[in-house]
Design an enzyme around this catalytic site. Sequence first.
Site, PDB file in Angstrom:
ATOM      1  N   TYR A 163       0.843  -1.210   0.000  1.00 14.30           N
ATOM      2  CA  TYR A 163       0.000   0.000   0.000  1.00 14.30           C
ATOM      3  C   TYR A 163       0.873   1.254   0.000  1.00 14.30           C
ATOM      4  CZ  TYR A 163      -3.617   3.245   1.820  1.00 14.30           C
ATOM      5  OH  TYR A 163      -4.485   4.291   2.027  1.00 14.30           O
ATOM      6  N   LYS A 167       0.929   4.005  -2.956  1.00 13.68           N
ATOM      7  CA  LYS A 167       0.574   5.411  -2.727  1.00 13.68           C
ATOM      8  C   LYS A 167       1.748   6.338  -3.067  1.00 13.68           C
ATOM      9  CE  LYS A 167      -3.743   4.994  -1.330  1.00 13.68           C
ATOM     10  NZ  LYS A 167      -4.855   5.478  -2.161  1.00 13.68           N
TER      11      LYS A 167
HETATM   12  N1  NAD Z   1      -9.679   5.987   5.755  1.00 13.57           N
HETATM   13  C1  NAD Z   1      -8.434   6.371   5.912  1.00 13.57           C
HETATM   14  O1  NAD Z   1      -7.949   6.491   7.048  1.00 13.57           O
HETATM   15  C2  NAD Z   1      -7.554   6.654   4.729  1.00 13.57           C
HETATM   16  C3  NAD Z   1      -6.264   7.133   4.952  1.00 13.57           C
HETATM   17  C4  NAD Z   1      -5.462   7.420   3.877  1.00 13.57           C
HETATM   18  C5  NAD Z   1      -5.957   7.218   2.600  1.00 13.57           C
HETATM   19  N2  NAD Z   1      -7.210   6.729   2.396  1.00 13.57           N
HETATM   20  C6  NAD Z   1      -7.670   6.509   1.030  1.00 13.57           C
HETATM   21  O2  NAD Z   1      -9.049   6.858   0.887  1.00 13.57           O
HETATM   22  C7  NAD Z   1      -9.580   6.052  -0.157  1.00 13.57           C
HETATM   23  C8  NAD Z   1     -10.759   5.237   0.302  1.00 13.57           C
HETATM   24  O3  NAD Z   1     -11.722   6.063   0.850  1.00 13.57           O
HETATM   25  P1  NAD Z   1     -13.031   5.398   1.463  1.00 13.57           P
HETATM   26  O4  NAD Z   1     -12.633   4.377   2.485  1.00 13.57           O
HETATM   27  O5  NAD Z   1     -13.907   6.504   1.871  1.00 13.57           O
HETATM   28  O6  NAD Z   1     -13.621   4.679   0.196  1.00 13.57           O
HETATM   29  P2  NAD Z   1     -14.296   3.247   0.077  1.00 13.57           P
HETATM   30  O7  NAD Z   1     -13.276   2.180   0.188  1.00 13.57           O
HETATM   31  O8  NAD Z   1     -15.491   3.219   0.960  1.00 13.57           O
HETATM   32  O9  NAD Z   1     -14.730   3.256  -1.441  1.00 13.57           O
HETATM   33  C9  NAD Z   1     -15.487   4.300  -2.017  1.00 13.57           C
HETATM   34  C10 NAD Z   1     -16.264   3.698  -3.146  1.00 13.57           C
HETATM   35  O10 NAD Z   1     -15.371   3.141  -4.131  1.00 13.57           O
HETATM   36  C11 NAD Z   1     -15.986   2.038  -4.715  1.00 13.57           C
HETATM   37  N3  NAD Z   1     -15.013   1.163  -5.372  1.00 13.57           N
HETATM   38  C12 NAD Z   1     -14.134   0.323  -4.779  1.00 13.57           C
HETATM   39  N4  NAD Z   1     -13.437  -0.353  -5.718  1.00 13.57           N
HETATM   40  C13 NAD Z   1     -13.896   0.085  -6.916  1.00 13.57           C
HETATM   41  C14 NAD Z   1     -13.576  -0.255  -8.259  1.00 13.57           C
HETATM   42  N5  NAD Z   1     -12.659  -1.182  -8.552  1.00 13.57           N
HETATM   43  N6  NAD Z   1     -14.236   0.375  -9.266  1.00 13.57           N
HETATM   44  C15 NAD Z   1     -15.175   1.303  -8.988  1.00 13.57           C
HETATM   45  N7  NAD Z   1     -15.526   1.649  -7.725  1.00 13.57           N
HETATM   46  C16 NAD Z   1     -14.897   1.048  -6.705  1.00 13.57           C
HETATM   47  C17 NAD Z   1     -16.697   1.354  -3.543  1.00 13.57           C
HETATM   48  O11 NAD Z   1     -17.774   0.562  -4.031  1.00 13.57           O
HETATM   49  C18 NAD Z   1     -17.167   2.533  -2.696  1.00 13.57           C
HETATM   50  O12 NAD Z   1     -18.517   2.857  -2.946  1.00 13.57           O
HETATM   51  C19 NAD Z   1      -8.480   5.119  -0.605  1.00 13.57           C
HETATM   52  O13 NAD Z   1      -7.775   5.635  -1.704  1.00 13.57           O
HETATM   53  C20 NAD Z   1      -7.623   5.053   0.626  1.00 13.57           C
HETATM   54  O14 NAD Z   1      -6.334   4.591   0.346  1.00 13.57           O
HETATM   55  C21 NAD Z   1      -8.021   6.433   3.436  1.00 13.57           C
END
Ligand code: NAD
Length: 272
Positions: A163, A167
């Site tokens: 990961y 990133k």
């Molecule tokens: N939550 C944290 O602490 C944190 C920290 C750093 C970075 N991030 C980044 O935030 C992002 C995720 O955010 P989140 O948890 O709100 O999102 P999530 O994982 O809930 O996903 C958001 C939407 O993306 C859709 N999705 C997943 N795979 C897909 C695909 N292959 N094609 C189309 N749609 C798809 C899912 O169905 C979902 O509705 C990631 O890039 C993650 O690395 C999160």
Amino acid sequence: MIDLGLSGKGVLVSGAGHIPERAGHGRMCSLKLAEAGARLACVDIDAGRARGIAQEIEAAGGEALAVVADMTDRRQAERAVDEAAAGLGSIDVCVDIIGGARWDRAEEFSQEDWDWTIQNNLSQVFYLFQAVGKQMVKQGTGGSMVALASVDGINAAAMHAPYGAAKAGVISLAKTFAQELGRHGIRVNAVAPGNVGTGNEDWPDNQWAVNSVNPLAPPRSRDIANAVLFLSSSMAERVTGQTLIVDGGAVIRDLWGMHEEVVARFRGGDYD
Ligand SMILES: NC(=O)c1ccc[n+]([C@@H]2O[C@H](COP(=O)([O-])OP(=O)(O)OC[C@H]3O[C@@H](n4cnc5c(N)ncnc54)[C@H](O)[C@@H]3O)[C@@H](O)[C@H]2O)c1
């Protein structure tokens, strides 16, 4: 009133839906962009979630259409971009939310987990930036692309090595696409969230410096969406190739554990 330059603009959000137990970056970014006057194409692998966020935007008085695609598949990503461009008339802003981590010791990670992580966090950003980049070049009116990276692409990513590597790759892609597409008026940036976890909405607004990671309270999905909104907007029209860290100050903590007692001991002395 400050004009963000987003009124009437066509915006594609990839991963726009919301899985309740997760941070909700896609939903929050989509709602804020719509509130700023943009018309949205909400792309998601799950039809119910794509329609859900599109309906939520419309119920709030905005304009949105749902597009269903697995964005880790290059052909489906290209088709989603075509559908969004046809439905919106143009893609002026593109926001990539998709990503996720798998966990193991660095020396134990399986091939399958490595491949999944690179595909879901890095390759799909590349497919989307390529397809939207071509579309924006064809339109000839510039644009802005933003992807979610992570502080794990900047610091070490213990127990989720693939990961962190993916990133860091996203941060690199933002720089390279920014350089190559800048001559078309296209800006490309990333936002690196700290640990938003499942939202951090239970933290009081004024709760500062109460844990060992964040000098401020940890970030929420609305803080990440504000950064995405800024980079998408005309407020950032001379900002490109950058990664905006939104982490409550986590990555700037000093390495030496300095605190008042240490300062009292060294004050007045001549130490390095
Ligand atoms: N939550 C944290 O602490 C944190 C920290 C750093 C970075 N991030 C980044 O935030 C992002 C995720 O955010 P989140 O948890 O709100 O999102 P999530 O994982 O809930 O996903 C958001 C939407 O993306 C859709 N999705 C997943 N795979 C897909 C695909 N292959 N094609 C189309 N749609 C798809 C899912 O169905 C979902 O509705 C990631 O890039 C993650 O690395 C999160």
